[in-house]
Design a protein around this motif. Structure first.
Motif, PDB file in Angstrom:
ATOM      1  N   LEU A   1       0.830  -1.198   0.000  1.00 24.45           N
ATOM      2  CA  LEU A   1       0.000   0.000   0.000  1.00 24.45           C
ATOM      3  C   LEU A   1       0.869   1.255   0.000  1.00 24.45           C
ATOM      4  N   GLY A   2       2.002   1.171   0.713  1.00 22.87           N
ATOM      5  CA  GLY A   2       2.909   2.313   0.745  1.00 22.87           C
ATOM      6  C   GLY A   2       3.645   2.522  -0.567  1.00 22.87           C
ATOM      7  N   LEU A   3       3.853   1.447  -1.328  1.00 22.27           N
ATOM      8  CA  LEU A   3       4.570   1.560  -2.592  1.00 22.27           C
ATOM      9  C   LEU A   3       3.773   2.326  -3.643  1.00 22.27           C
ATOM     10  N   ILE A   4       2.448   2.267  -3.540  1.00 19.92           N
ATOM     11  CA  ILE A   4       1.603   2.920  -4.550  1.00 19.92           C
ATOM     12  C   ILE A   4       1.865   4.426  -4.615  1.00 19.92           C
TER      13      ILE A   4
ATOM     14  N   GLY B   1       5.858   6.628   2.496  1.00 15.72           N
ATOM     15  CA  GLY B   1       6.886   6.322   3.487  1.00 15.72           C
ATOM     16  C   GLY B   1       6.297   5.928   4.823  1.00 15.72           C
ATOM     17  N   ALA B   2       5.189   6.602   5.195  1.00 16.91           N
ATOM     18  CA  ALA B   2       4.525   6.278   6.468  1.00 16.91           C
ATOM     19  C   ALA B   2       3.973   4.852   6.440  1.00 16.91           C
ATOM     20  N   PHE B   3       3.283   4.506   5.342  1.00 17.17           N
ATOM     21  CA  PHE B   3       2.739   3.146   5.227  1.00 17.17           C
ATOM     22  C   PHE B   3       3.858   2.098   5.197  1.00 17.17           C
TER      23      PHE B   3
ATOM     24  N   GLY C   1       4.513  -0.866   7.836  1.00 22.79           N
ATOM     25  CA  GLY C   1       4.584  -2.240   7.346  1.00 22.79           C
ATOM     26  C   GLY C   1       5.809  -2.966   7.849  1.00 22.79           C
ATOM     27  N   VAL C   2       6.969  -2.275   7.832  1.00 26.42           N
ATOM     28  CA  VAL C   2       8.217  -2.889   8.327  1.00 26.42           C
ATOM     29  C   VAL C   2       8.101  -3.203   9.808  1.00 26.42           C
ATOM     30  N   PHE C   3       7.574  -2.252  10.585  1.00 21.91           N
ATOM     31  CA  PHE C   3       7.421  -2.475  12.016  1.00 21.91           C
ATOM     32  C   PHE C   3       6.424  -3.610  12.295  1.00 21.91           C
ATOM     33  N   THR C   4       5.411  -3.748  11.469  1.00 16.33           N
ATOM     34  CA  THR C   4       4.441  -4.832  11.641  1.00 16.33           C
ATOM     35  C   THR C   4       5.100  -6.191  11.441  1.00 16.33           C
TER      36      THR C   4
END
Length: 319
Positions: free
Chosen positions: A245-248, A273-275, A279-282
């Protein structure tokens, strides 16, 4: 071979006699059949009725702890009583006791560790249509998630061998049925399903007051239990979705940047960048949760080994 039929009860003085009367007195391959009534804080004469009926064992819980807790307490008590096979049935006489030999057959034959009785799905005339539909749809969902060939995932008519019963640890407050199957899937127990008969309805369910409440409790229990037993899978999937979702918006910003219009679309980079960060933290949370899950399984194994040692010591003392 010792069989214990456990019956969790909460104010079942009217139906308990019918349940106990239909329990077979003799089953081929079984040397001893005993009945265990788990009184979950009944305020009626359930315990008195059980005593009058000559019930072998009565376990009285402090207060009304709920079906799941009563089920788990019954398993632990039955194991202490040296049960080789444990059958769980309801105190409202929903299930036909005459089907107990059919239910335990896969265990006696060594083909299964756990057997779940299937109430017939859409063909069961004792249940309203909405309940039959929910049973079929819900069982299909749970079957896909757990990868177990179980036709009726929420049936309470179940049989367990000593090993599987000893390794179960039900923590849900709602019902044991779903959590037990997820646990069985994780532990790689052999689970079978056999068709059984049911009796006409004697009372409304005490587990839920409405269909929406039942759906909410069932889905939340399934989600909670699945996250508890397979946290890495859940958090990885969620994290990857957030990353995608963040890549979009990031790709959108890069495209505009190469067109020379990146300055006006900086918000896409910030949002992406926020998404991506979340995602990485998840995913990292999933790794930590999986380590915690692994540690919990180690503790369960230690406790199980301790129980085995205590059983061996007790056997030697009795000899």
């Amino acid at each position: 071979m010792k069989l214990i039929v456990q019956i969790p009860c909460f104010n079942e003085e009217k139906t308990l006699p019918s349940v106990i009367e239909t329990i077979p007195k003799k089953i081929e391959g079984v040397e001893s059949i005993e009945v265990l009534v788990i009184d979950d804080g009944s305020t009626d004469n359930t315990v008195g009725v059980a005593k009058d009926l000559g019930v072998t064992h009565i376990l009285r819980l402090e207060g009304n702890r709920g079906l799941a807790k009563a089920f788990q307490a019954g398993l632990e008590y039955a194991i202490d009583l040296r049960a080789d096979v444990i059958v769980n049935t309801d105190g409202d006489n929903q299930y036909a006791g005459a089907d107990i030999p059919k239910l335990i057959a896969p265990i006696l034959e060594g083909r299964a560790d756990i057997v779940v009785g299937c109430r017939g799905g859409l063909q069961n005339e004792h249940f309203p249509l909405w309940k039959r539909c929910l049973q079929v749809v819900g069982s299909s969902l749970i079957r896909r998630i757990t990868r177990l060939n179980v036709s009726d995932a929420v049936s309470g008519f179940r049989a367990l061998n000593r090993r599987s019963a000893g390794e179960l640890n039900i923590v849900s407050d709602f019902s044991y049925t779903i959590e037990m199957l997820v646990h069985a899937s994780v532990k790689k127990f052999r689970v079978a399903s056999v068709p059984i008969d049911t009796n006409p309805k004697t009372r409304d369910s005490r587990l839920f007051k409405s269909v929406p409440q039942f759906l909410f409790l069932s889905l939340s229990t399934l989600l909670r239990v699945y996250v508890m037993y397979r946290p890495l899978v859940v958090f990885q999937v969620l994290g990857i979705l957030l990353l995608l979702l963040g890549l979009i918006p990031i790709v959108r910003f890069v495209a505009y940047y190469y067109l020379g219009e990146g300055q006006g679309h900086i918000q896409s980079l910030v949002l992406g960048g926020a998404f991506a960060t979340v995602g990485v933290f998840t995913v990292l949370i999933g790794v930590v949760a999986d380590l915690i899950n692994f540690n919990r399984r180690l503790i369960e194994q230690v406790l199980l080994n301790q129980k085995k040692i205590e059983d061996r010591i007790r056997n030697l003392e009795e000899k």
